[in-house]
Design a protein around this motif. Structure first.
Motif, PDB file in Angstrom:
ATOM      1  N   PRO A 106      22.582 -31.128 -42.557  1.00  0.00           N
ATOM      2  CA  PRO A 106      21.708 -30.817 -43.682  1.00  0.00           C
ATOM      3  C   PRO A 106      21.184 -29.383 -43.628  1.00  0.00           C
ATOM      4  O   PRO A 106      21.384 -28.671 -42.641  1.00  0.00           O
ATOM      5  N   GLY A 107      20.496 -28.996 -44.682  1.00  0.00           N
ATOM      6  CA  GLY A 107      19.884 -27.668 -44.719  1.00  0.00           C
ATOM      7  C   GLY A 107      20.608 -26.738 -45.681  1.00  0.00           C
ATOM      8  O   GLY A 107      21.747 -26.981 -46.073  1.00  0.00           O
ATOM      9  N   PRO A 108      19.955 -25.646 -46.073  1.00  0.00           N
ATOM     10  CA  PRO A 108      20.550 -24.681 -47.007  1.00  0.00           C
ATOM     11  C   PRO A 108      21.566 -23.774 -46.313  1.00  0.00           C
ATOM     12  O   PRO A 108      21.363 -22.566 -46.161  1.00  0.00           O
ATOM     13  N   LEU A 109      22.654 -24.370 -45.868  1.00  0.00           N
ATOM     14  CA  LEU A 109      23.659 -23.652 -45.080  1.00  0.00           C
ATOM     15  C   LEU A 109      24.325 -22.540 -45.881  1.00  0.00           C
ATOM     16  O   LEU A 109      24.490 -21.415 -45.398  1.00  0.00           O
ATOM     17  N   VAL A 110      24.746 -22.870 -47.102  1.00  0.00           N
ATOM     18  CA  VAL A 110      25.484 -21.892 -47.913  1.00  0.00           C
ATOM     19  C   VAL A 110      24.627 -20.679 -48.220  1.00  0.00           C
ATOM     20  O   VAL A 110      25.057 -19.533 -48.059  1.00  0.00           O
ATOM     21  N   ALA A 111      23.403 -20.898 -48.664  1.00  0.00           N
ATOM     22  CA  ALA A 111      22.531 -19.785 -49.045  1.00  0.00           C
ATOM     23  C   ALA A 111      22.211 -18.907 -47.845  1.00  0.00           C
ATOM     24  O   ALA A 111      22.222 -17.674 -47.939  1.00  0.00           O
ATOM     25  N   THR A 112      21.928 -19.516 -46.687  1.00  0.00           N
ATOM     26  CA  THR A 112      21.606 -18.727 -45.501  1.00  0.00           C
ATOM     27  C   THR A 112      22.810 -17.922 -45.052  1.00  0.00           C
ATOM     28  O   THR A 112      22.688 -16.751 -44.647  1.00  0.00           O
ATOM     29  N   HIS A 113      24.004 -18.515 -45.131  1.00  0.00           N
ATOM     30  CA  HIS A 113      25.229 -17.792 -44.772  1.00  0.00           C
ATOM     31  C   HIS A 113      25.453 -16.597 -45.703  1.00  0.00           C
ATOM     32  O   HIS A 113      25.756 -15.486 -45.250  1.00  0.00           O
ATOM     33  N   LEU A 114      25.298 -16.819 -46.996  1.00  0.00           N
ATOM     34  CA  LEU A 114      25.529 -15.737 -47.958  1.00  0.00           C
ATOM     35  C   LEU A 114      24.467 -14.648 -47.862  1.00  0.00           C
ATOM     36  O   LEU A 114      24.725 -13.497 -48.205  1.00  0.00           O
ATOM     37  N   ALA A 115      23.275 -15.011 -47.395  1.00  0.00           N
ATOM     38  CA  ALA A 115      22.183 -14.036 -47.289  1.00  0.00           C
ATOM     39  C   ALA A 115      22.251 -13.216 -46.008  1.00  0.00           C
ATOM     40  O   ALA A 115      21.485 -12.260 -45.852  1.00  0.00           O
ATOM     41  N   ALA A 116      23.134 -13.587 -45.084  1.00  0.00           N
ATOM     42  CA  ALA A 116      23.267 -12.823 -43.841  1.00  0.00           C
ATOM     43  C   ALA A 116      23.634 -11.379 -44.166  1.00  0.00           C
ATOM     44  O   ALA A 116      24.573 -11.116 -44.901  1.00  0.00           O
ATOM     45  N   GLY A 117      22.885 -10.456 -43.654  1.00  0.00           N
ATOM     46  CA  GLY A 117      23.099  -9.051 -43.974  1.00  0.00           C
ATOM     47  C   GLY A 117      22.211  -8.551 -45.087  1.00  0.00           C
ATOM     48  O   GLY A 117      21.953  -7.352 -45.190  1.00  0.00           O
ATOM     49  N   ALA A 118      21.743  -9.462 -45.937  1.00  0.00           N
ATOM     50  CA  ALA A 118      20.850  -9.083 -47.039  1.00  0.00           C
ATOM     51  C   ALA A 118      19.408  -9.491 -46.772  1.00  0.00           C
ATOM     52  O   ALA A 118      18.481  -8.898 -47.324  1.00  0.00           O
ATOM     53  N   VAL A 119      19.226 -10.496 -45.925  1.00  0.00           N
ATOM     54  CA  VAL A 119      17.889 -10.975 -45.572  1.00  0.00           C
ATOM     55  C   VAL A 119      17.745 -10.908 -44.058  1.00  0.00           C
ATOM     56  O   VAL A 119      18.568 -11.472 -43.323  1.00  0.00           O
ATOM     57  N   ASP A 120      16.730 -10.227 -43.603  1.00  0.00           N
ATOM     58  CA  ASP A 120      16.509 -10.087 -42.156  1.00  0.00           C
ATOM     59  C   ASP A 120      16.365 -11.454 -41.500  1.00  0.00           C
ATOM     60  O   ASP A 120      15.613 -12.307 -41.970  1.00  0.00           O
ATOM     61  N   GLY A 121      17.080 -11.644 -40.401  1.00  0.00           N
ATOM     62  CA  GLY A 121      16.972 -12.865 -39.633  1.00  0.00           C
ATOM     63  C   GLY A 121      17.857 -13.994 -40.082  1.00  0.00           C
ATOM     64  O   GLY A 121      17.964 -15.010 -39.390  1.00  0.00           O
TER      65      GLY A 121
END
Length: 306
Positions: free
Chosen positions: A77-92
């Motif tokens: 579970p969890g917002p896996l797709v969004a966190t993966h796509l945000a890597a590099g754009a969102v710190d951490g």
């Protein structure tokens, strides 16, 4: 063009499966039914394993699809797709220190646990603070995925470039999760059909059950092939088709698996209904069946659909 996995890709898939079986076993998955909050410790472990930042380390979308297929298989579970796509754009985000929820302009998942929200719709891609969204809590069909409906956005947030690419990749990675779930329900159905006995023989020897399992296998192979091909080519039309096939495989395979399990499949002791609920939910995320069909129809006369 060959679509056989390389030795490195097989090792990656095997490594992710081993990681999830050790860090997110059935007991831990079942605990999420009682508390659907994002497990920060697990999130950091996923980040350390490269689940969110693997493409920053030189891997491609094909490898990401393999990882997300395993995540879908494990019902992670969890917002896996969004966190993966945000890597590099969102710190951490890449390290798993930051939880980034996904919003398609209508629904946002895991808003209460999120440190940031990746907004993806036809108008573009933006990163927002969760407090900048006015939402109403919904009763999610998937007990492990809290959902809120967006009623207003109080700020524009920070624009993220390549919105069309990000949305297309969100569709593809969601399709990969659906493939993993479809594959897992196939495995469960075949295993149960070999164990369950009726009239003095395993139910897997009955022709009707054989046909159900064979149909499930065909759906999995078709969807998996489409997802792998779209991950390699990056073609938006192939991505849309892959999502359509993967959604069908996940939903119909869970139904057929439940049919083979019989009344047992409806009980909380079994996991079949959990795959069905996740499949229903993911089939509505980032691209719905009707939207995909319309987009594919438009693509017959015009290039590009996102």
């Amino acid at each position: 063009m060959r679509f056989q996995l390389t030795d490195e890709q097989r090792a990656l898939r095997r490594g992710v499966r081993d990681l999830l079986s050790g860090r997110f076993d059935r007991d831990r998955m079942r605990a999420c039914l009682r508390d659907a909050a994002v497990d920060r410790r697990l999130w950091r472990e996923l980040g350390a394993a490269g689940v969110f930042g693997l493409r920053l380390d030189g891997m491609g979308l094909a490898e990401a699809a393999l990882v997300f297929e395993e995540a879908g298989r494990a019902l992670l579970p969890g917002p896996l797709v969004a966190t993966h796509l945000a890597a590099g754009a969102v710190d951490g985000a890449a390290e798993g220190e930051t939880v980034v929820a996904g919003c398609d302009g209508t629904l946002v998942d895991h808003q209460a646990d999120a440190d940031a929200v990746l907004w993806l719709d036809e108008g573009g891609a933006r990163v927002l603070d969760p407090a900048q969204l006015v939402t109403v809590a919904l009763r999610s069909v998937d007990p492990m995925t809290p959902l809120n409906r967006v009623t207003a956005r109080t700020a524009e947030g920070r624009a993220v470039p390549d919105a069309a690419r990000l949305r297309q990749e969100a569709v593809l990675l969601t399709a990969a999760q659906q493939c993993g779930s479809a594959g897992r329900t196939l495995e469960s159905a075949v295993e149960y059909a070999g164990l369950r006995r009726q009239f003095g023989r395993a139910i897997g020897t009955f022709q009707a059950v054989k046909h159900l399992c064979a149909d499930m296998l065909v759906r999995v192979e078709m969807a998996r092939t489409a997802v792998y091909a779209a991950a390699v080519t990056g073609d938006p039309v192939e991505t849309a088709a892959a999502k359509l096939l993967a959604d069908e495989a996940a939903v119909r395979n869970s139904r057929d698996c439940l049919q083979i399990f019989g009344g047992m499949g409806f009980t909380w002791e079994a996991d079949v209904h959990l795959h069905m609920k996740r499949a229903w939910l993911l089939s509505t995320r980032f691209a719905r069946e009707g939207e995909i069909q319309d987009a594919l129809a438009r693509s017959l006369s015009a290039p590009g659909i996102w």
